[in-house]
Design an enzyme around this catalytic site. Structure first.
Site, PDB file in Angstrom:
ATOM      1  N   CYS A 163       5.933   3.743  -1.098  1.00  0.00           N
ATOM      2  CA  CYS A 163       5.509   3.202   0.201  1.00  0.00           C
ATOM      3  C   CYS A 163       6.188   1.858   0.494  1.00  0.00           C
ATOM      4  O   CYS A 163       5.943   0.877  -0.210  1.00  0.00           O
ATOM      5  CB  CYS A 163       3.986   3.065   0.171  1.00  0.00           C
ATOM      6  N   CYS A 181       3.810  -1.050   1.333  1.00  0.00           N
ATOM      7  CA  CYS A 181       3.108  -1.461   0.110  1.00  0.00           C
ATOM      8  C   CYS A 181       3.960  -2.451  -0.678  1.00  0.00           C
ATOM      9  O   CYS A 181       3.458  -3.480  -1.162  1.00  0.00           O
ATOM     10  CB  CYS A 181       2.811  -0.252  -0.779  1.00  0.00           C
TER      11      CYS A 181
END
Length: 110
Positions: free
Chosen positions: A31, A34
Site C-alpha cells: 500500500c 501506508c
C-alpha cells in the site's frame, strides 16, 4: 516508544486490554499511502506530545487477516483508536491531519 508490531489476534487483544489508549495502524506492505504515512506515525510515537501517553501499534492485514476481518478493515491504511479496550475513533486513508486530530482528541493529557 516506537510503533509496536502486532502479529496475532491474541496479541492485539492483550494490547488493547493493557494500554489505556491505543492507536492501531492497519496497513499492507503493498500500500503506497501506508508507506507514505508510516514515518509520520513513527515520529508522533516518539514525540513529547504522545510518547508514554498513547500506545502506537500496527498490523499487516495480509499477515493477520482474521484480525482485519474482525475489525472490519476495508481500506488501507485504516487507523483505529481504542480507549480502555473500546473502539472510540477511526480514520480511513493516509491523510495525516485527521489522524493527528484523532490522537489529540484521545490523548489522556489533553
Amino acid at each position: 516508544m516506537t510503533v509496536h508490531n502486532i502479529a496475532t489476534k491474541d496479541q492485539f487483544k492483550e494490547v488493547i486490554a493493557r494500554e489505556p489508549v491505543v492507536l492501531i495502524d492497519a496497513f499492507a506492505t503493498w500500500c503506497g499511502p501506508c508507506k507514505a504515512v508510516a514515518p509520520i506515525i513513527a515520529k508522533w510515537a516518539e514525540s513529547e506530545e504522545f510518547k508514554d501517553k498513547i500506545h502506537f501499534a500496527k498490523f499487516d492485514v495480509d499477515a493477520v487477516p482474521e484480525l482485519a476481518q474482525e475489525l472490519g478493515i476495508r481500506a488501507m491504511p485504516t487507523f483505529l483508536v481504542f480507549k480502555d479496550g473500546d473502539k472510540v475513533g477511526e480514520h480511513l486513508g493516509g491523510n495525516p491531519a485527521p489522524i493527528l486530530n484523532l490522537l489529540q482528541k484521545w490523548n489522556p493529557e489533553q
